[in-house]
Structure formats: C-alpha cells, structure tokens
Design a protein around this motif. Structure first.
Motif, short mmCIF file in Angstrom:
data_model
loop_
_atom_site.label_atom_id
_atom_site.label_comp_id
_atom_site.label_asym_id
_atom_site.label_seq_id
_atom_site.Cartn_x
_atom_site.Cartn_y
_atom_site.Cartn_z
N VAL A 3 3.87 6.93 9.02
CA VAL A 3 3.96 8.12 9.85
C VAL A 3 4.18 9.34 8.96
N THR A 4 3.44 10.40 9.22
CA THR A 4 3.66 11.66 8.55
C THR A 4 3.73 12.76 9.60
N VAL A 5 4.42 13.83 9.28
CA VAL A 5 4.50 14.98 10.19
C VAL A 5 4.13 16.24 9.44
N ASP A 6 3.53 17.16 10.15
CA ASP A 6 3.18 18.46 9.60
C ASP A 6 4.13 19.48 10.22
N GLU A 7 5.17 19.83 9.49
CA GLU A 7 6.17 20.75 10.03
C GLU A 7 5.57 22.11 10.37
N ALA A 8 4.54 22.52 9.66
CA ALA A 8 3.91 23.81 9.92
C ALA A 8 3.22 23.83 11.29
N LYS A 9 2.75 22.68 11.74
CA LYS A 9 2.10 22.59 13.06
C LYS A 9 3.10 22.45 14.20
N CYS A 10 4.27 21.89 13.92
CA CYS A 10 5.25 21.55 14.94
C CYS A 10 5.68 22.80 15.72
N CYS A 11 5.69 22.66 17.05
CA CYS A 11 6.11 23.78 17.91
C CYS A 11 7.51 23.53 18.50
N GLY A 12 8.14 22.42 18.14
CA GLY A 12 9.51 22.16 18.58
C GLY A 12 9.64 21.71 20.02
N ALA A 13 8.58 21.13 20.58
CA ALA A 13 8.63 20.69 21.98
C ALA A 13 9.62 19.54 22.19
N GLY A 14 9.78 18.69 21.18
CA GLY A 14 10.78 17.63 21.26
C GLY A 14 10.37 16.37 21.97
N GLN A 15 9.12 16.26 22.37
CA GLN A 15 8.66 15.06 23.06
C GLN A 15 8.81 13.82 22.18
N CYS A 55 2.25 14.68 21.43
CA CYS A 55 2.65 15.88 20.68
C CYS A 55 1.69 17.02 20.98
N PRO A 56 2.18 18.12 21.58
CA PRO A 56 1.28 19.21 21.97
C PRO A 56 0.67 19.94 20.79
N ALA A 57 1.27 19.82 19.61
CA ALA A 57 0.76 20.52 18.43
C ALA A 57 -0.02 19.59 17.49
N ALA A 58 -0.12 18.31 17.85
CA ALA A 58 -0.78 17.30 17.01
C ALA A 58 -0.18 17.30 15.60
N ALA A 59 1.14 17.37 15.52
CA ALA A 59 1.83 17.46 14.24
C ALA A 59 2.20 16.09 13.67
N ILE A 60 1.97 15.02 14.44
CA ILE A 60 2.33 13.68 13.99
C ILE A 60 1.06 12.89 13.70
N GLU A 61 1.00 12.32 12.51
CA GLU A 61 -0.14 11.49 12.14
C GLU A 61 0.33 10.07 11.88
N VAL A 62 -0.37 9.12 12.47
CA VAL A 62 -0.05 7.72 12.31
C VAL A 62 -1.22 7.02 11.64
N SER A 63 -0.95 6.33 10.55
CA SER A 63 -2.00 5.53 9.91
C SER A 63 -1.53 4.08 9.88
N GLU A 64 -2.47 3.22 10.14
CA GLU A 64 -2.15 1.79 10.16
C GLU A 64 -2.25 1.24 8.75
N SER A 65 -1.20 0.56 8.32
CA SER A 65 -1.23 -0.06 7.00
C SER A 65 -1.77 -1.49 7.13
N THR A 66 -2.34 -1.95 6.08
CA THR A 66 -2.93 -3.30 6.12
C THR A 66 -2.03 -4.31 5.45
#
Length: 66
Positions: A3-15, A55-66
């Motif tokens: 999991v990675t997050v882009d703090e610059a995109k985050c709008c603080g909605a808290g969902q 996430c309303p700002a699409a600030a969370i990215e999930v990648s599947e590890s193998t």
C-alpha cells in the motif's frame, strides 16, 4: 499486498481511517492520511481495497505482491 499513499492528493475525507483504522490514520493538524502499515496482514486486504476504492481523491494505491 503493498500500500502506498499520495499525501499531496489526499483531501482529508477520512474514509480510509473509518474503513481500515489498522492501516490508516490522519494527521491531527490537517487530516492528511498517515499510512500505518504498508504491507498489511492478509486478513486486512479486503478492507484496504475497499478504502482505496472509496477514497475521493484516489490517494491510496494498492499493488498485489506475488
């Protein structure tokens, strides 16, 4: 899962925090996401995917590890 997050995109909605508090938190001053666990346990994968999806700002990215 990675999991990675882009703090610059985050709008603080808290969902993400409401859905997966074991993985996400928010900064006190501005509500921006804090990633607590970049490689969450398998039992949290469903909720982490849901948090990323709502996430309303699409600030969370999930990648599947193998």
């Amino acid at each position: 899962m990675k999991v990675t997050v882009d703090e610059a995109k985050c709008c603080g909605a808290g969902q993400c925090v409401l859905i997966a508090p074991e993985v996400f938190d928010q900064r006190e001053d501005d509500g921006i996401v804090i990633l607590l666990e970049s490689e969450p346990a398998e039992n949290l994968h469903v909720t982490v995917r849901e948090a990323a999806a709502v996430c309303p700002a699409a600030a969370i990215e999930v990648s599947e590890s193998t």
